[in-house]
Design an enzyme around this catalytic site. Sequence first.
Site, PDB file in Angstrom:
ATOM      1  N   GLU A  77       1.176  -0.900   0.280  1.00 25.15           N
ATOM      2  CA  GLU A  77       0.116  -0.198  -0.037  1.00 25.15           C
ATOM      3  C   GLU A  77       1.071   1.102  -0.031  1.00 25.15           C
ATOM      4  O   GLU A  77       1.883   1.348   0.646  1.00 25.15           O
ATOM      5  CB  GLU A  77      -0.823  -0.036   1.087  1.00 25.15           C
ATOM      6  CG  GLU A  77      -0.207   0.099   2.531  1.00 25.15           C
ATOM      7  CD  GLU A  77      -1.636   0.431   3.941  1.00 25.15           C
ATOM      8  OE1 GLU A  77      -2.314   0.688   3.680  1.00 25.15           O
ATOM      9  OE2 GLU A  77      -1.066  -0.163   5.083  1.00 25.15           O
ATOM     10  N   ASP A 115      17.366  -2.315   8.534  1.00 25.32           N
ATOM     11  CA  ASP A 115      18.107  -1.657   7.449  1.00 25.32           C
ATOM     12  C   ASP A 115      17.788  -0.283   7.824  1.00 25.32           C
ATOM     13  O   ASP A 115      16.858   0.511   7.563  1.00 25.32           O
ATOM     14  CB  ASP A 115      17.666  -2.082   6.044  1.00 25.32           C
ATOM     15  CG  ASP A 115      18.765  -1.410   5.271  1.00 25.32           C
ATOM     16  OD1 ASP A 115      19.506  -0.671   5.710  1.00 25.32           O
ATOM     17  OD2 ASP A 115      18.252  -1.358   3.575  1.00 25.32           O
TER      18      ASP A 115
END
Length: 281
Positions: free
Chosen positions: A80, A186
């Site tokens: 999304e 990350d």
Amino acid sequence: MGSRQPVTDAVAEITGLEPVSVHGLSTSVWEVELADGDLVVAKLTDGAAAEAAGLAWLAESGTVPVPGVRGHDDRWLVIEQVEPGDASPAAAEQFGRGLAALHASGADAFGFAPPGAPDSGWIGLAAMDYASEPSWPRWYAEHRIAPYLSRATALNGSEKAVIEQVCERIEELAGPEEPPARLHGDLWSGNVHWAADGRVWLIDPAAHGGHRETDLAMLHLFGCPHLDQVLLGYLAKSPLADGWQRRIPLHQLFPLLVHVELFGRTYAHQAVTAARRALEL
């Protein structure tokens, strides 16, 4: 459509809806409007399955919001779209509290793979293994420093020797024992998405079980808006062990070696400097 045909074909196949417009965000990421009016983001990546599993695992914690996964195949991930907004101190502090809760939701081991993930993961464009260990220091040395050091052809012998010393002394450098945390994995500032709803959303994870100080060290690595407020919220929810600031270079060594593998000498000096600073503990 020309070169955009692969994007529209992949999104239609994965979502079952026809794309009506495609807007390139980078060479491998596109914003796509679907026939039902929804906006999605399509990403071409070898790590599609791993990222989808990571997003689901982070979402399961119910802490920091992440984009919902609309679907994926081996090469394409469709999620999304989250409308961007402005960074604010209030959102930063809320994010810090949420990140602490995310970490506290835990993992079964250091290196633990998100449920449903493939055999190996990715951090950016670099492969990342999911080998698990019960103890953080040896796991970090053997599965987060050594593999990238071995592939860091841009480093010379004396530079590699400095980093090898970190692996040899890892037990004394690691700080107090901690249970495995549920990491984004990350967490540089580009993956901290300030949204129009006034919240911070996490994108592009390399999720796995790890040490919570690693996520925080990555926030320091390339800077993050309102980082002081992020830390204020985090520490209010979950204090860190004494000496965590001194261990930041140790935890930055992993992402810096990933960058050396991917980008060569550009990050070599920074990686060696982090190793030397870690050894000063």
